[in-house]
Design a protein around this motif. Sequence first.
Motif, PDB file in Angstrom:
ATOM      1  N   MET A   1     -12.220 -19.847   5.244  1.00 33.48           N
ATOM      2  CA  MET A   1     -11.354 -19.319   3.975  1.00 33.48           C
ATOM      3  C   MET A   1     -11.324 -17.831   4.489  1.00 33.48           C
ATOM      4  N   ALA A   2      -9.990 -17.367   4.357  1.00 34.49           N
ATOM      5  CA  ALA A   2      -9.393 -16.018   4.714  1.00 34.49           C
ATOM      6  C   ALA A   2      -9.770 -15.436   3.151  1.00 34.49           C
ATOM      7  N   VAL A   3     -10.465 -14.151   3.479  1.00 36.38           N
ATOM      8  CA  VAL A   3     -10.681 -13.298   2.223  1.00 36.38           C
ATOM      9  C   VAL A   3      -9.381 -12.095   2.053  1.00 36.38           C
ATOM     10  N   GLU A   4      -8.800 -12.367   0.812  1.00 37.62           N
ATOM     11  CA  GLU A   4      -7.794 -11.665   0.549  1.00 37.62           C
ATOM     12  C   GLU A   4      -8.239 -10.041   0.561  1.00 37.62           C
ATOM     13  N   GLN A   5      -7.268  -9.087   1.010  1.00 35.51           N
ATOM     14  CA  GLN A   5      -7.626  -7.838   1.506  1.00 35.51           C
ATOM     15  C   GLN A   5      -7.409  -7.126  -0.060  1.00 35.51           C
ATOM     16  N   ARG A   6      -8.354  -6.096  -0.170  1.00 34.50           N
ATOM     17  CA  ARG A   6      -8.408  -5.442  -1.524  1.00 34.50           C
ATOM     18  C   ARG A   6      -7.232  -4.332  -1.371  1.00 34.50           C
ATOM     19  N   PHE A   7      -6.962  -3.806  -0.542  1.00 33.51           N
ATOM     20  CA  PHE A   7      -5.917  -2.670  -0.524  1.00 33.51           C
ATOM     21  C   PHE A   7      -4.625  -3.214   0.279  1.00 33.51           C
ATOM     22  N   MET A   8      -3.392  -2.816  -0.071  1.00 33.18           N
ATOM     23  CA  MET A   8      -2.072  -3.169   0.684  1.00 33.18           C
ATOM     24  C   MET A   8      -1.674  -1.708   1.023  1.00 33.18           C
ATOM     25  N   THR A   9      -0.740  -1.944   2.162  1.00 32.54           N
ATOM     26  CA  THR A   9       0.350  -0.613   2.449  1.00 32.54           C
ATOM     27  C   THR A   9       1.254  -0.877   1.527  1.00 32.54           C
ATOM     28  N   LEU A  10       2.011   0.320   1.643  1.00 35.74           N
ATOM     29  CA  LEU A  10       3.100   0.595   0.901  1.00 35.74           C
ATOM     30  C   LEU A  10       4.342  -0.615   1.344  1.00 35.74           C
ATOM     31  N   ALA A  11       4.296  -0.798   2.737  1.00 34.27           N
ATOM     32  CA  ALA A  11       5.088  -1.914   3.115  1.00 34.27           C
ATOM     33  C   ALA A  11       4.889  -3.294   2.374  1.00 34.27           C
ATOM     34  N   ASP A  12       3.401  -3.589   2.321  1.00 32.67           N
ATOM     35  CA  ASP A  12       3.073  -4.661   1.925  1.00 32.67           C
ATOM     36  C   ASP A  12       3.570  -4.898   0.355  1.00 32.67           C
ATOM     37  N   VAL A  13       3.456  -3.792  -0.402  1.00 32.03           N
ATOM     38  CA  VAL A  13       3.926  -3.627  -1.809  1.00 32.03           C
ATOM     39  C   VAL A  13       5.476  -3.951  -1.774  1.00 32.03           C
ATOM     40  N   ALA A  14       6.118  -3.335  -0.992  1.00 36.71           N
ATOM     41  CA  ALA A  14       7.648  -3.226  -1.140  1.00 36.71           C
ATOM     42  C   ALA A  14       8.036  -4.877  -0.865  1.00 36.71           C
ATOM     43  N   GLU A  15       7.224  -5.545  -0.085  1.00 34.20           N
ATOM     44  CA  GLU A  15       7.668  -6.955   0.349  1.00 34.20           C
ATOM     45  C   GLU A  15       7.276  -7.817  -0.912  1.00 34.20           C
ATOM     46  N   VAL A  16       6.072  -7.507  -1.646  1.00 36.59           N
ATOM     47  CA  VAL A  16       5.852  -8.224  -2.899  1.00 36.59           C
ATOM     48  C   VAL A  16       6.836  -7.942  -3.767  1.00 36.59           C
ATOM     49  N   LEU A  17       7.345  -7.007  -4.098  1.00 42.62           N
ATOM     50  CA  LEU A  17       8.258  -6.421  -5.083  1.00 42.62           C
ATOM     51  C   LEU A  17       9.736  -6.545  -4.844  1.00 42.62           C
ATOM     52  N   ASN A  18       9.852  -7.092  -3.490  1.00 42.02           N
ATOM     53  CA  ASN A  18      11.359  -7.138  -2.987  1.00 42.02           C
ATOM     54  C   ASN A  18      12.075  -5.873  -3.062  1.00 42.02           C
ATOM     55  N   ILE A  19      11.670  -4.702  -2.792  1.00 40.71           N
ATOM     56  CA  ILE A  19      12.171  -3.348  -2.682  1.00 40.71           C
ATOM     57  C   ILE A  19      11.841  -2.645  -1.561  1.00 40.71           C
ATOM     58  N   SER A  20      12.647  -1.520  -1.320  1.00 43.16           N
ATOM     59  CA  SER A  20      12.248  -0.808  -0.062  1.00 43.16           C
ATOM     60  C   SER A  20      10.809   0.110  -0.379  1.00 43.16           C
ATOM     61  N   VAL A  21      10.421   0.450   1.002  1.00 40.97           N
ATOM     62  CA  VAL A  21       9.284   1.194   1.183  1.00 40.97           C
ATOM     63  C   VAL A  21       9.366   2.464   0.306  1.00 40.97           C
ATOM     64  N   SER A  22      10.660   3.157   0.532  1.00 37.79           N
ATOM     65  CA  SER A  22      10.884   4.440   0.048  1.00 37.79           C
ATOM     66  C   SER A  22      11.070   4.174  -1.654  1.00 37.79           C
ATOM     67  N   GLN A  23      11.217   3.166  -2.142  1.00 35.68           N
ATOM     68  CA  GLN A  23      11.257   3.050  -3.697  1.00 35.68           C
ATOM     69  C   GLN A  23       9.719   2.752  -4.092  1.00 35.68           C
ATOM     70  N   VAL A  24       8.926   2.292  -2.989  1.00 36.81           N
ATOM     71  CA  VAL A  24       7.417   1.980  -3.641  1.00 36.81           C
ATOM     72  C   VAL A  24       6.964   3.574  -3.445  1.00 36.81           C
ATOM     73  N   TYR A  25       7.460   4.264  -2.577  1.00 38.86           N
ATOM     74  CA  TYR A  25       6.715   5.785  -2.302  1.00 38.86           C
ATOM     75  C   TYR A  25       7.052   6.527  -3.361  1.00 38.86           C
ATOM     76  N   ALA A  26       8.303   6.195  -4.196  1.00 36.96           N
ATOM     77  CA  ALA A  26       8.621   6.983  -5.351  1.00 36.96           C
ATOM     78  C   ALA A  26       8.084   6.414  -6.472  1.00 36.96           C
ATOM     79  N   LEU A  27       7.608   5.331  -6.649  1.00 35.66           N
ATOM     80  CA  LEU A  27       6.921   4.736  -7.819  1.00 35.66           C
ATOM     81  C   LEU A  27       5.334   5.612  -7.570  1.00 35.66           C
ATOM     82  N   VAL A  28       4.941   5.616  -6.487  1.00 33.40           N
ATOM     83  CA  VAL A  28       3.651   6.287  -6.415  1.00 33.40           C
ATOM     84  C   VAL A  28       3.681   7.562  -6.429  1.00 33.40           C
ATOM     85  N   ARG A  29       4.629   8.168  -6.129  1.00 30.69           N
ATOM     86  CA  ARG A  29       4.720   9.771  -6.400  1.00 30.69           C
ATOM     87  C   ARG A  29       4.921  10.191  -7.550  1.00 30.69           C
TER      88      ARG A  29
END
Length: 79
Positions: A1-29
């Motif tokens: 069974m695969a272990v789910e990773q604890r951390f995600m890249t901004l690109a991973d988050v963008a895919e989950v939220l269906n938004i751009s990486v730059s939008q995720v970066y703006a949320l982080v900043r």
Amino acid sequence: MAVEQRFMTLADVAEVLNISVSQVYALVRSEQLRAIKIGGRGQWRVERDQLEDYINRMYQQTSDFIARHPFADAEGGST
């Protein structure tokens, strides 16, 4: 069974939220979405729990908005 990773890249988050990486970066900043900067090149990572917390906060904010701004049908009444 695969272990789910604890951390995600901004690109991973963008895919989950269906938004751009730059939008995720703006949320982080803007500190709306908590993230950490790691490594010599300063790679951003978002913990899965932090993403879930952000999503839950957005659901709550949306519910609060809807409560303050009830939907009115075409005849002017609220539903």
